[in-house]
Scaffold this motif. Sequence first.
Motif, PDB file in Angstrom:
ATOM      1  N   ARG A  34       5.402   6.761  27.781  1.00  0.00           N
ATOM      2  CA  ARG A  34       5.142   5.885  26.632  1.00  0.00           C
ATOM      3  C   ARG A  34       3.695   6.022  26.148  1.00  0.00           C
ATOM      4  O   ARG A  34       3.418   5.950  24.946  1.00  0.00           O
ATOM      5  N   ALA A  73       3.549   9.150  24.042  1.00  0.00           N
ATOM      6  CA  ALA A  73       4.194   8.930  22.748  1.00  0.00           C
ATOM      7  C   ALA A  73       3.325   8.055  21.850  1.00  0.00           C
ATOM      8  O   ALA A  73       3.198   8.311  20.646  1.00  0.00           O
ATOM      9  N   ARG A  74       2.710   7.045  22.439  1.00  0.00           N
ATOM     10  CA  ARG A  74       1.884   6.105  21.676  1.00  0.00           C
ATOM     11  C   ARG A  74       0.612   6.762  21.144  1.00  0.00           C
ATOM     12  O   ARG A  74       0.188   6.523  20.007  1.00  0.00           O
ATOM     13  N   ASP A 128       1.551  10.947  14.705  1.00  0.00           N
ATOM     14  CA  ASP A 128       2.924  10.795  14.233  1.00  0.00           C
ATOM     15  C   ASP A 128       3.553  12.173  14.034  1.00  0.00           C
ATOM     16  O   ASP A 128       2.922  13.078  13.469  1.00  0.00           O
ATOM     17  N   GLY A 159       6.932  12.196  21.903  1.00  0.00           N
ATOM     18  CA  GLY A 159       7.934  11.144  22.054  1.00  0.00           C
ATOM     19  C   GLY A 159       9.094  11.556  22.937  1.00  0.00           C
ATOM     20  O   GLY A 159       9.744  10.701  23.565  1.00  0.00           O
ATOM     21  N   ALA A 187      11.194   6.230  20.153  1.00  0.00           N
ATOM     22  CA  ALA A 187      10.492   7.474  20.500  1.00  0.00           C
ATOM     23  C   ALA A 187      10.897   8.608  19.568  1.00  0.00           C
ATOM     24  O   ALA A 187      10.057   9.429  19.166  1.00  0.00           O
ATOM     25  N   VAL A 200       9.203   8.209  16.036  1.00  0.00           N
ATOM     26  CA  VAL A 200       7.773   8.521  15.922  1.00  0.00           C
ATOM     27  C   VAL A 200       7.484   9.988  16.231  1.00  0.00           C
ATOM     28  O   VAL A 200       6.352  10.440  16.065  1.00  0.00           O
ATOM     29  N   SER A 201       8.500  10.728  16.668  1.00  0.00           N
ATOM     30  CA  SER A 201       8.261  12.128  17.029  1.00  0.00           C
ATOM     31  C   SER A 201       9.078  13.070  16.142  1.00  0.00           C
ATOM     32  O   SER A 201       8.728  13.270  14.975  1.00  0.00           O
ATOM     33  N   ASN A 208      10.258  11.922  12.672  1.00  0.00           N
ATOM     34  CA  ASN A 208       9.217  11.411  11.801  1.00  0.00           C
ATOM     35  C   ASN A 208       8.985  12.376  10.633  1.00  0.00           C
ATOM     36  O   ASN A 208       9.085  13.597  10.801  1.00  0.00           O
TER      37      ASN A 208
END
Length: 320
Positions: free
Chosen positions: A197, A200-201, A205, A210, A245, A248-249, A252
């Motif tokens: 996480r 991923a965070r 973007d 993710g 996840a 955002v990956s 996206n």
Amino acid sequence: MSSTSVGMGSSGPTFDPFDNTPELIPLRTAAQAGDWSAVRACFAGLDSVDKVSSASAVLADLAGVETFLEKAAADLPGDPLPRTLLAERYIRIGWDIRSGARAQHVSRDQFGQFHAWLRKAEQLLIEVCAEQPGYAPAWTARLLTARGLELGQAEARRRYDRLAAHHPHHYRAQTQLLQQLCPKWGGSWDAAHGFARECARDAPDGANAGALVALAHIEHWLDLESPERAAYLRGLPVRDDLRFAAQVSVLNAGHRPDWNTLGAHSAFAFAFSIGGHFAEAAPHFAFLGDRASEFPWQYTQDPKSAFLKFRESALGADHR
């Protein structure tokens, strides 16, 4: 790629990295010919550290390349590339001897040979990292030797942190540390999920990072016994974690496909499918078409059949 562009009656998928990334075919040709100059030229033409690391891993799977790499390493003592590629090959030889079995199913002789090959690799990599502290391919390979030689969580994290100081979102290195953080290698689920996480965070973007969230859930699922295993990926909290996840990956708008994108989509397609979340799996299979990374599909008894069955469930029905 839309779902309609996928041949539902096709004989796919292919798990071959050279089929999936044709740009790597000249590297295979040069390596099989034992032509160091041509291999060097292939690497010189790569425009990212991620590509260099991916190409290093693929080259390491080619039987016999250690012969010309040993000569190149001896002839070019100041060049980090031949030593790093040779170390990657030694790691692969060792891991093939060990096999992918859990430790209790690996013989003492297998462990002995495995560790011997990894120590040869580690010696080369220590030299490279001392000379080139920011050389990501060597630090990435040292995450594999740290795990195989059982050097512990703190040492693995130290190596990753040294790499991340120069290359903070290096996907292959992240996937290697994630393995180390799983309980099967002395870690914990809190550590594994937390790292996934965090990656991923913190990533931009559209980065592949993710997919680490999906890989952590897959490893957790694999470690469970029935009936917990059957229920784990079906749970709505896990599904929602995977959804976020993916968004955002690789789903996206900022995502730009690269050599790791296939593996990232494969991770999401696998995790959503095992959980029965076929509407969520659909865009990942639509991207994959007749291609897939070997990992994590190797966790099924018949990767090709599993892929085709899940793809049919995801793309062959209306989920609206």
